[in-house]
Motif scaffolding. Structure first.
Motif, PDB file in Angstrom:
ATOM      1  N   UNK A 204     -21.596  18.739   5.161  1.00  0.00           N
ATOM      2  CA  UNK A 204     -21.232  19.544   3.993  1.00  0.00           C
ATOM      3  C   UNK A 204     -20.018  20.417   4.310  1.00  0.00           C
ATOM      4  N   UNK A 205     -19.091  20.601   3.362  1.00  0.00           N
ATOM      5  CA  UNK A 205     -18.991  19.887   2.088  1.00  0.00           C
ATOM      6  C   UNK A 205     -18.522  18.451   2.319  1.00  0.00           C
ATOM      7  N   UNK A 206     -18.879  17.576   1.420  1.00  0.00           N
ATOM      8  CA  UNK A 206     -18.571  16.156   1.588  1.00  0.00           C
ATOM      9  C   UNK A 206     -17.677  15.693   0.435  1.00  0.00           C
ATOM     10  N   UNK A 207     -16.553  15.089   0.817  1.00  0.00           N
ATOM     11  CA  UNK A 207     -15.563  14.597  -0.140  1.00  0.00           C
ATOM     12  C   UNK A 207     -15.618  13.070  -0.198  1.00  0.00           C
ATOM     13  N   UNK A 208     -15.230  12.474  -1.324  1.00  0.00           N
ATOM     14  CA  UNK A 208     -15.224  11.005  -1.395  1.00  0.00           C
ATOM     15  C   UNK A 208     -14.299  10.343  -0.379  1.00  0.00           C
ATOM     16  N   UNK A 209     -13.153  10.977  -0.043  1.00  0.00           N
ATOM     17  CA  UNK A 209     -12.195  10.384   0.895  1.00  0.00           C
ATOM     18  C   UNK A 209     -11.830   8.957   0.487  1.00  0.00           C
ATOM     19  N   UNK A 210     -11.320   8.818  -0.718  1.00  0.00           N
ATOM     20  CA  UNK A 210     -11.024   7.499  -1.278  1.00  0.00           C
ATOM     21  C   UNK A 210     -10.043   6.672  -0.435  1.00  0.00           C
ATOM     22  N   UNK A 211      -8.971   7.247   0.141  1.00  0.00           N
ATOM     23  CA  UNK A 211      -8.088   6.408   0.956  1.00  0.00           C
ATOM     24  C   UNK A 211      -8.805   5.734   2.123  1.00  0.00           C
ATOM     25  N   UNK A 212      -9.782   6.425   2.710  1.00  0.00           N
ATOM     26  CA  UNK A 212     -10.552   5.821   3.798  1.00  0.00           C
ATOM     27  C   UNK A 212     -11.433   4.697   3.262  1.00  0.00           C
ATOM     28  N   UNK A 213     -12.088   4.920   2.133  1.00  0.00           N
ATOM     29  CA  UNK A 213     -12.931   3.872   1.544  1.00  0.00           C
ATOM     30  C   UNK A 213     -12.103   2.643   1.186  1.00  0.00           C
ATOM     31  N   UNK A 214     -10.894   2.866   0.721  1.00  0.00           N
ATOM     32  CA  UNK A 214     -10.020   1.748   0.368  1.00  0.00           C
ATOM     33  C   UNK A 214      -9.659   0.919   1.607  1.00  0.00           C
ATOM     34  N   UNK A 215      -9.375   1.603   2.704  1.00  0.00           N
ATOM     35  CA  UNK A 215      -9.071   0.888   3.949  1.00  0.00           C
ATOM     36  C   UNK A 215     -10.301   0.131   4.439  1.00  0.00           C
ATOM     37  N   UNK A 216     -11.472   0.739   4.318  1.00  0.00           N
ATOM     38  CA  UNK A 216     -12.700   0.041   4.705  1.00  0.00           C
ATOM     39  C   UNK A 216     -12.902  -1.217   3.861  1.00  0.00           C
ATOM     40  N   UNK A 217     -12.630  -1.106   2.566  1.00  0.00           N
ATOM     41  CA  UNK A 217     -12.810  -2.275   1.700  1.00  0.00           C
ATOM     42  C   UNK A 217     -11.816  -3.376   2.062  1.00  0.00           C
ATOM     43  N   UNK A 218     -10.602  -3.002   2.415  1.00  0.00           N
ATOM     44  CA  UNK A 218      -9.640  -4.013   2.860  1.00  0.00           C
ATOM     45  C   UNK A 218     -10.130  -4.677   4.157  1.00  0.00           C
ATOM     46  N   UNK A 219     -10.701  -3.876   5.060  1.00  0.00           N
ATOM     47  CA  UNK A 219     -11.196  -4.437   6.317  1.00  0.00           C
ATOM     48  C   UNK A 219     -12.277  -5.489   6.067  1.00  0.00           C
ATOM     49  N   UNK A 220     -13.025  -5.324   4.965  1.00  0.00           N
ATOM     50  CA  UNK A 220     -14.003  -6.342   4.603  1.00  0.00           C
ATOM     51  C   UNK A 220     -13.334  -7.540   3.933  1.00  0.00           C
ATOM     52  N   UNK A 221     -12.533  -7.293   2.910  1.00  0.00           N
ATOM     53  CA  UNK A 221     -12.000  -8.405   2.120  1.00  0.00           C
ATOM     54  C   UNK A 221     -10.917  -9.189   2.856  1.00  0.00           C
ATOM     55  N   UNK A 222     -10.246  -8.562   3.809  1.00  0.00           N
ATOM     56  CA  UNK A 222      -9.214  -9.293   4.542  1.00  0.00           C
ATOM     57  C   UNK A 222      -9.490  -9.377   6.042  1.00  0.00           C
ATOM     58  N   UNK A 223     -10.537  -8.724   6.481  1.00  0.00           N
ATOM     59  CA  UNK A 223     -10.875  -8.783   7.901  1.00  0.00           C
ATOM     60  C   UNK A 223     -12.300  -9.204   8.172  1.00  0.00           C
ATOM     61  N   UNK A 224     -13.090  -9.405   7.114  1.00  0.00           N
ATOM     62  CA  UNK A 224     -14.464  -9.862   7.298  1.00  0.00           C
ATOM     63  C   UNK A 224     -15.373  -8.862   7.973  1.00  0.00           C
ATOM     64  N   UNK A 225     -15.030  -7.567   7.922  1.00  0.00           N
ATOM     65  CA  UNK A 225     -15.789  -6.527   8.611  1.00  0.00           C
ATOM     66  C   UNK A 225     -16.981  -6.118   7.746  1.00  0.00           C
ATOM     67  N   UNK A 226     -18.167  -6.675   8.054  1.00  0.00           N
ATOM     68  CA  UNK A 226     -19.343  -6.395   7.239  1.00  0.00           C
ATOM     69  C   UNK A 226     -19.791  -4.935   7.313  1.00  0.00           C
ATOM     70  N   UNK A 227     -19.774  -4.295   8.493  1.00  0.00           N
ATOM     71  CA  UNK A 227     -20.113  -2.862   8.504  1.00  0.00           C
ATOM     72  C   UNK A 227     -19.190  -2.022   7.615  1.00  0.00           C
ATOM     73  N   UNK A 228     -17.912  -2.411   7.538  1.00  0.00           N
ATOM     74  CA  UNK A 228     -16.988  -1.687   6.662  1.00  0.00           C
ATOM     75  C   UNK A 228     -17.389  -1.875   5.203  1.00  0.00           C
ATOM     76  N   UNK A 229     -17.767  -3.088   4.843  1.00  0.00           N
ATOM     77  CA  UNK A 229     -18.261  -3.336   3.475  1.00  0.00           C
ATOM     78  C   UNK A 229     -19.501  -2.508   3.191  1.00  0.00           C
ATOM     79  N   UNK A 230     -20.454  -2.548   4.106  1.00  0.00           N
ATOM     80  CA  UNK A 230     -21.712  -1.841   3.889  1.00  0.00           C
ATOM     81  C   UNK A 230     -21.492  -0.331   3.780  1.00  0.00           C
ATOM     82  N   UNK A 231     -20.583   0.194   4.604  1.00  0.00           N
ATOM     83  CA  UNK A 231     -20.301   1.634   4.554  1.00  0.00           C
ATOM     84  C   UNK A 231     -19.678   2.019   3.222  1.00  0.00           C
TER      85      UNK A 231
END
Length: 681
Positions: A204-231
């Motif tokens: 706390x306090x906790x922010x969405x941190x959208x740029x980090x989530x976007x990078x994680x999603x790219x790591x899944x869709x272009x890197x196959x990183x399942x933990x990144x997808x799950x996170x």
């Protein structure tokens, strides 16, 4: 008898106007304030905040409306008020100065400057009386006033040290082009840092941190990183079911005051909702989960209902406070729910965690679903009507204030998100609304010389546009080009980048400065790739340049992107946590995904292929829907390719290489899966 007002009465910012009747002799930022400080040999007391800021309101009521405090301020200082949304360049400089003093930044920001604008001390919120080890604001004013008058050498030492440190901060650490694996390795570190129970990074306090989530999603869709997808998915599910989401009216608050996303800091910001809307579109495209589609639709409905501004653009914020209390508009007591819903109240209270004791303050509850209510299908189907009844009642309450100024960068973020979401969900009305907002934003911000301002309200344009204004509007223009096929948007995106190259590029060290070479001269000219609540301008510029190169084949854009990457490459060794957008841009430049659908627009086979393409869940996928005789740039990997045996065809291209063409949906889906499998290899 007319009310006494100060110089802020002539401003258009809702935040500045909130302070126009203060007994403080506020001046807006400008030469008049500095001339007064020099003439009277007084320091400047700089106060920066924004209209939706709860603690800004608290300090205003406690101190700025106090005749005694105002007397101290007026006698010993030249008080200057700044709306941080109108002047993000100033806010960034003085937030950095506060950080260099070893203090955590935030708003209200209280800085003490010399008559040339150089900071020598500061803080954030100060209470009216000494509290929790913090001095009162009056004590601070008295001590700083005495220090400035009697110990000028100490002031000079602090000023010099801060000025030197700010100059060093403005010099980015350059380096060689990054290894293509670095963004994915960093994403792995981010995924490991995500709260395994509640999602998000940190406590706390906790922010969405959208740029980090976007990078994680790219790591899944272009890197196959399942933990990144799950996170990513865990975080989004927790956010959209939490109290940070407005379950009656739609839209997201800025952050959660706890680690469970329960109690928000209730203000709603355009930029947060833009970034989360885009992430919802990614998540739905990647999973098909109805929860993400529902939240996206509710958020767009809120956007249209409550955030429309002049010229069809979008307003900036909605306040946290109403009737003098934070969150009052949004929270409920059990008795209020019982009275409103009668026999349906027990179901609603169980679903949204409304108890007699409350889950927040004074027996009041923040509506949320993260407690995991066990509902039957029949019960779940009754909830929308109950929410609508409560929303109708809530609309009769005194509403929080709205800051309806138009900001270039925030509108760019929302326009891009709305157009992309409209494409992904097949909602043409959303795309049309994005076009309207884009045209309205340019109308509002463009001056007679064709240059952009950062802000607009009540017929007046604000300061010169920043780097972020240009890149976010360019990104929006590219997305509109891809979703509408209108060439004018591609032309606008290129013109915005040309403007950046002419007035913002650092010709010595590379990278873009935050401000133009002909903008107001400040104590330092900032240049950074660090994200804040929004993606960094330089990080976004890297993606914009890469996408424009892919769409136009202009090699100068590729060269500029490479130079921009090198200008900040050394920053990765310092603090990767703030470099989400920059690393996302690096990843895009290494493996850009380009999708091309060729065929007659009215051919059902073309439309079926296009439907698959628009739902591709990869960030910044470049999508072209072209007529059979259209010509691609010579540099495009699909250059020279066409229909297959007269049938519409889809091409999946990764970097310089295209996979075998697809003429049916099943094969096209297989090609997209191949592209992801290739990334994992």
């Amino acid at each position: 008898m007319s009310m006494r007002t100060n110089a802020l009465a002539n401003e258009t910012s809702p935040y500045l106007l909130q302070h126009a009747a203060n007994p403080v002799d506020w001046l807006p930022w400008g030469e008049a304030a500095f001339a007064k400080a020099r003439a009277e040999n007084k320091p400047i007391l700089l106060s920066i905040g924004y209209a939706a800021c709860h603690w800004c309101h608290v300090m205003a009521h406690e101190s700025f409306e106090s005749d005694g405090v105002a007397k101290l301020m007026n006698e010993r200082f030249v008080p200057v008020k700044v709306d941080r949304e109108e002047r993000p360049d100033l806010d960034a400089i003085y937030q950095n100065a506060l950080s260099l003093l070893g203090q955590q930044g935030g708003w209200p920001l209280t800085m003490f400057l010399d008559a040339d604008g150089h900071p020598f001390w500061g803080g954030t919120y100060f209470p009216p009386e000494p509290r929790h080890g913090r001095p009162s604001f009056s004590q601070v004013l008295t001590r700083i006033g005495e220090l400035y008058a009697t110990e000028p050498e100490k002031v000079a030492q602090n000023r010099a040290a801060l000025s030197d440190a700010l100059t060093q901060l403005s010099h980015a650490r350059a380096g060689k082009s990054l290894d293509a694996a670095i963004p994915y390795r960093v994403a792995q570190r981010f995924a490991e840092a995500v709260d395994p129970d509640w999602g998000g990074v940190g406590s706390a306090p906790k922010f969405p941190n959208a740029p980090i989530l976007r990078l994680l999603w790219r790591a899944w869709t272009q890197g196959g990183d399942e933990p990144a997808r799950d996170a990513t998915l865990l975080t989004l599910v927790r956010i959209v079911n939490g109290g940070i989401y407005d379950h009656l009216g739609g839209g997201f608050a800025r952050y959660s005051t706890d680690a469970q996303w329960l109690v928000p800091h209730f203000e709603k910001m355009l930029y947060d909702n833009a970034q989360l809307l885009e992430l919802l579109a990614f998540a739905w495209a990647g999973t098909g989960a109805g929860l993400f589609a529902q939240r996206a639709a509710e958020t767009v409905a809120w956007l249209e209902r409550e955030m429309r501004a002049e010229h069809g653009a979008f307003a900036a914020t909605i306040d946290a406070d109403s009737e003098g209390e934070e969150g009052r508009f949004y929270v409920w007591t059990a008795a209020e729910i019982d009275q409103a819903l009668g026999e349906d109240a027990p179901l609603f209270r169980r679903a949204y965690d409304v108890t007699d004791e409350g889950n927040w303050e004074d027996g009041r509850s923040v509506l949320h679903l993260n407690h995991g209510p066990d509902l039957t299908d029949e019960e779940a189907q009754r909830l929308p009507a109950l929410r609508a009844r409560l929303l109708e009642l809530r609309n009769k309450r005194e509403r929080p204030g709205r800051d309806d100024k138009i900001l270039g960068d925030w509108n760019g973020l929302m326009i891009a998100a709305l157009a992309f979401a409209g494409d992904v969900f097949g909602r043409s009305a959303w795309i049309a609304r994005a076009v309207e907002a884009f045209d309205g934003t340019l109308t509002a911000l463009t001056d007679a010389q064709g240059r952009l301002a950062h802000s607009f309200r009540a017929g007046k344009r604000g300061a010169r546009a920043t780097l972020d204004d240009h890149v976010q509007l360019a990104r929006a223009a590219i997305t509109l080009f891809e979703t509408t096929g209108e060439a004018r948007f591609l032309g606008i995106a290129r013109a915005l980048v040309t403007e950046l190259d002419a007035h913002y590029w650092d010709s010595e060290s590379g990278g873009y400065f935050t401000t133009a070479d002909d903008a107001e001269r400040l104590v330092v000219r900032s240049k950074t790739a660090a994200d804040s609540a929004t993606p960094s301008g330089n990080g976004t510029a890297l993606s914009v340049l890469t996408r424009l190169y892919g769409l136009t084949g202009d090699d100068s854009l590729r060269a500029r992107a490479e130079a921009l990457e090198r200008a900040f490459a050394g920053e990765v060794e310092r603090n990767v946590f703030t470099l989400g957008a920059y690393l996302d841009g690096v990843a895009l430049s290494r493996r850009p995904l380009q999708l091309v659908v060729l065929g007659k627009a009215d051919d059902p086979a073309t439309q079926a292929l296009a439907d698959v393409a628009r739902r591709a869940a990869v960030p910044d996928r470049m999508l072209l829907r072209l007529a059979p005789d259209a010509k691609l740039p010579a540099s495009h990997p699909a250059h020279g390719k066409g229909l297959i045996d007269g049938k519409p065809a889809a091409y999946v291209c990764i970097g310089p290489t295209c996979l075998a063409p697809a003429t049916d949906v099943e094969t096209f889906l297989h090609r997209l899966a191949e592209a992801q499998a290739g990334a994992m290899a």
